[in-house]
Design a protein around this motif. Sequence first.
Motif, PDB file in Angstrom:
ATOM      1  N   LEU A 157      67.258-122.523  82.579  1.00 18.49           N
ATOM      2  CA  LEU A 157      66.933-122.580  81.152  1.00 18.49           C
ATOM      3  C   LEU A 157      66.508-123.985  80.705  1.00 18.49           C
ATOM      4  O   LEU A 157      65.631-124.126  79.851  1.00 18.49           O
ATOM      5  N   LEU A 170      62.927-124.424  81.417  1.00 18.52           N
ATOM      6  CA  LEU A 170      62.134-123.639  80.478  1.00 18.52           C
ATOM      7  C   LEU A 170      61.939-124.418  79.178  1.00 18.52           C
ATOM      8  O   LEU A 170      60.832-124.458  78.626  1.00 18.52           O
ATOM      9  N   VAL A 171      62.990-125.059  78.695  1.00 20.39           N
ATOM     10  CA  VAL A 171      62.877-125.878  77.485  1.00 20.39           C
ATOM     11  C   VAL A 171      61.907-127.032  77.729  1.00 20.39           C
ATOM     12  O   VAL A 171      61.031-127.297  76.909  1.00 20.39           O
ATOM     13  N   THR A 198      58.308-125.789  77.657  1.00 14.85           N
ATOM     14  CA  THR A 198      57.790-125.527  76.307  1.00 14.85           C
ATOM     15  C   THR A 198      57.579-126.820  75.533  1.00 14.85           C
ATOM     16  O   THR A 198      56.658-126.897  74.723  1.00 14.85           O
ATOM     17  N   THR A 219      59.410-124.051  71.551  1.00 15.63           N
ATOM     18  CA  THR A 219      60.546-124.805  72.079  1.00 15.63           C
ATOM     19  C   THR A 219      61.842-124.359  71.430  1.00 15.63           C
ATOM     20  O   THR A 219      62.875-124.252  72.096  1.00 15.63           O
ATOM     21  N   ALA A 274      62.896-121.318  73.146  1.00 10.86           N
ATOM     22  CA  ALA A 274      63.379-121.640  74.495  1.00 10.86           C
ATOM     23  C   ALA A 274      64.800-122.191  74.447  1.00 10.86           C
ATOM     24  O   ALA A 274      65.612-121.903  75.332  1.00 10.86           O
ATOM     25  N   ALA A 277      67.249-119.393  74.374  1.00  8.46           N
ATOM     26  CA  ALA A 277      67.065-118.414  75.448  1.00  8.46           C
ATOM     27  C   ALA A 277      68.329-118.225  76.274  1.00  8.46           C
ATOM     28  O   ALA A 277      69.154-119.123  76.400  1.00  8.46           O
ATOM     29  N   ASP A 332      66.264-113.845  79.308  1.00  5.59           N
ATOM     30  CA  ASP A 332      64.965-114.305  78.812  1.00  5.59           C
ATOM     31  C   ASP A 332      64.203-115.049  79.904  1.00  5.59           C
ATOM     32  O   ASP A 332      62.987-114.902  80.036  1.00  5.59           O
ATOM     33  N   LEU A 333      64.911-115.839  80.689  1.00  4.55           N
ATOM     34  CA  LEU A 333      64.274-116.559  81.795  1.00  4.55           C
ATOM     35  C   LEU A 333      63.719-115.570  82.820  1.00  4.55           C
ATOM     36  O   LEU A 333      62.605-115.744  83.310  1.00  4.55           O
ATOM     37  N   VAL A 393      60.552-114.227  81.495  1.00  6.70           N
ATOM     38  CA  VAL A 393      59.468-115.207  81.642  1.00  6.70           C
ATOM     39  C   VAL A 393      58.948-115.191  83.073  1.00  6.70           C
ATOM     40  O   VAL A 393      57.740-115.243  83.308  1.00  6.70           O
ATOM     41  N   VAL A 405      61.629-116.053  73.678  1.00  9.94           N
ATOM     42  CA  VAL A 405      60.677-117.004  74.247  1.00  9.94           C
ATOM     43  C   VAL A 405      59.699-116.276  75.171  1.00  9.94           C
ATOM     44  O   VAL A 405      58.515-116.626  75.229  1.00  9.94           O
TER      45      VAL A 405
END
Length: 191
Positions: free
Chosen positions: A35, A38-39, A42, A51, A54, A57, A61-62, A65, A118
């Motif tokens: 995660l 991911l942030v 974004t 962001t 994210a 999240a 969610d990851l 993605v 996200v």
Amino acid sequence: MQVALDDYVWAAGLATELVNTAAAVWHGEDHLPDLASLVTFTELHGSDSLTALARRARVADLRAVHELRTTVRELIDHPAPDRLVAASALTASVGAITLLADHTPPRWTASLRPGATVADALSLACGVGILGVVRALGVDRFRACGAPTCRGAFIDTTRPGRRRYCMPGLCGNRVNVANHRARRAAAREGT
């Protein structure tokens, strides 16, 4: 989050960047493993609203993605026009299309539904990018990286349409250095 339909260049760039975080591109190292990454992704490639999504999240969610990344990669690898339009229309189905008439000229935007994740936001952006490129530039802009050791892919939104590498600063430089070394070695052998 809103994505203007004429911002397809940004959206296609985001799709390219997302696809090229996969482990297959980096010879086994996933660039979106958690995660926090991911942030960071974004923050580098998205907007403040992306962001913010994210940062909220969860692991599910990851995973979503990662599934989106696979779907977008398949679209780039197999760019049949009807397949691109159908799949990216589904990808962009997480939002609503709106006309912003108070702009000059008026702009069409795609907005996320309330409660979107996200993955939904990235899906919306990727869908807008793919549809925009198909409409404005054509399907020949979906390509594999031209570097012999790279497994990346990209959507070429450059004006002349001659981009060859998924990451020009990395893959292009590697090819140029290899070519330079080969010329130097050939020159040494010839003298």
